[in-house]
Design an enzyme around this catalytic site. Structure first.
Site, PDB file in Angstrom:
ATOM      1  N   SER A 139       0.847  -1.192   0.000  1.00  0.00           N
ATOM      2  CA  SER A 139       0.000   0.000   0.000  1.00  0.00           C
ATOM      3  C   SER A 139       0.879   1.237   0.000  1.00  0.00           C
ATOM      4  O   SER A 139       2.021   1.197   0.485  1.00  0.00           O
ATOM      5  CB  SER A 139      -0.896   0.002   1.251  1.00  0.00           C
ATOM      6  N   TYR A 149      -0.398  -0.603  10.338  1.00  0.00           N
ATOM      7  CA  TYR A 149      -0.707  -1.011   8.971  1.00  0.00           C
ATOM      8  C   TYR A 149       0.388  -0.495   8.039  1.00  0.00           C
ATOM      9  O   TYR A 149       0.951  -1.241   7.228  1.00  0.00           O
ATOM     10  CB  TYR A 149      -2.070  -0.467   8.543  1.00  0.00           C
TER      11      TYR A 149
END
Length: 255
Positions: A139, A149
């Site tokens: 990502s 994350y």
């Protein structure tokens, strides 16, 4: 030899779109996900529409048994896996200190430990054959201070860059795919209101996957779909980390 592509998290989102676009090319598929019924439905759709071979492997990748069964398939010499797509993953709605540590460790496992374990297994046969591709779905969060994350995605980006240098010499491409916001079920599962994110920041899954497959074929180590996100990532490397973290938080909240 006919290509065989193993995809984790294959029944929805980017995983399902990878499966569709790869089936269009006539490659065989091995679909991995937790829900056996959804796997059967997806496999039947792909077989019926594209006339390709589709195996299904129902496995919970947060369990040792689930990971072991996928590792066994990756090491199988009959109909060997020529491309591995590590796509399985999810986000957390709370911040690190507000989550139970067990929740955070499971999150770390699915985003880092599992892709490394499966990549290690896949590399054994790929190195012998001197060909293969591994796509790790990361990502743009991996380029910004975005909690655990972002930290997990940063780890897999760093690994993919190194592995592509190391194993590229042996014919194996390892690439981190780093999209921004994509129209998939990912945000629905997190109960995030997609309307809060500015419309210009959204990407379509078919465009993301198409660009990823092109970049993998070119041997790239990192794929950042769309010009706008390439620019944003470039800017993130120039701006102070505190400012980048603030901007990333505002974008997530749609402000």
């Amino acid at each position: 030899m006919t290509e065989t592509v193993l995809i984790t998290g294959a029944t929805a989102g980017l995983g399902a779109e990878f499966a569709r676009q790869i089936a269009v090319k006539g490659s065989n598929l091995v679909l991995v996900a937790r829900n056996s019924e959804r796997l059967k439905e997806k496999a039947a759709q792909l077989r019926g529409k594209y006339s390709v071979q589709v195996e299904t492997l129902a496995a919970d990748l947060l369990t040792d048994d689930g990971v072991s069964r996928v590792v066994a398939r990756l090491k199988q010499s009959a109909m060997p896996v020529t491309t591995l797509i590590n796509n399985a993953g999810y986000g957390l709605t709370k911040s690190f200190a507000d989550n139970a540590i067990e929740t955070e460790l499971d999150h770390l496992k699915i985003h880092v430990e599992v892709p490394l374990t499966l990549s290690h297994a896949a590399l054994q046969g790929m190195r012998e054959r001197r060909s293969g591709h591994i796509i790790n779905v990361a990502s743009v969060a991996g380029f910004t201070p975005r909690g655990t994350y972002g930290a997990a995605k940063a780890a897999i980006i760093s690994f993919s860059r190194w592995a592509n240098i190391c194993y590229g010499r042996e014919g194996v491409n390892v690439m981190a795919l780093c999209p921004g916001f994509v129209h998939t079920e990912f945000h629905q599962w997190m109960n995030v209101d997609k309307k809060l994110v500015p419309s210009w920041m959204w990407l379509h899954a078919d465009d993301v996957v198409a660009e990823a497959l092109r970049d993998a074929a070119r041997g790239k180590a990192v794929s950042i779909p769309s010009v706008k996100y390439k620019v944003l990532v470039g800017l993130s490397r120039l701006l102070p980390p505190a400012l980048v973290a603030t901007l990333a938080t505002l974008a997530k909240r749609g402000r």
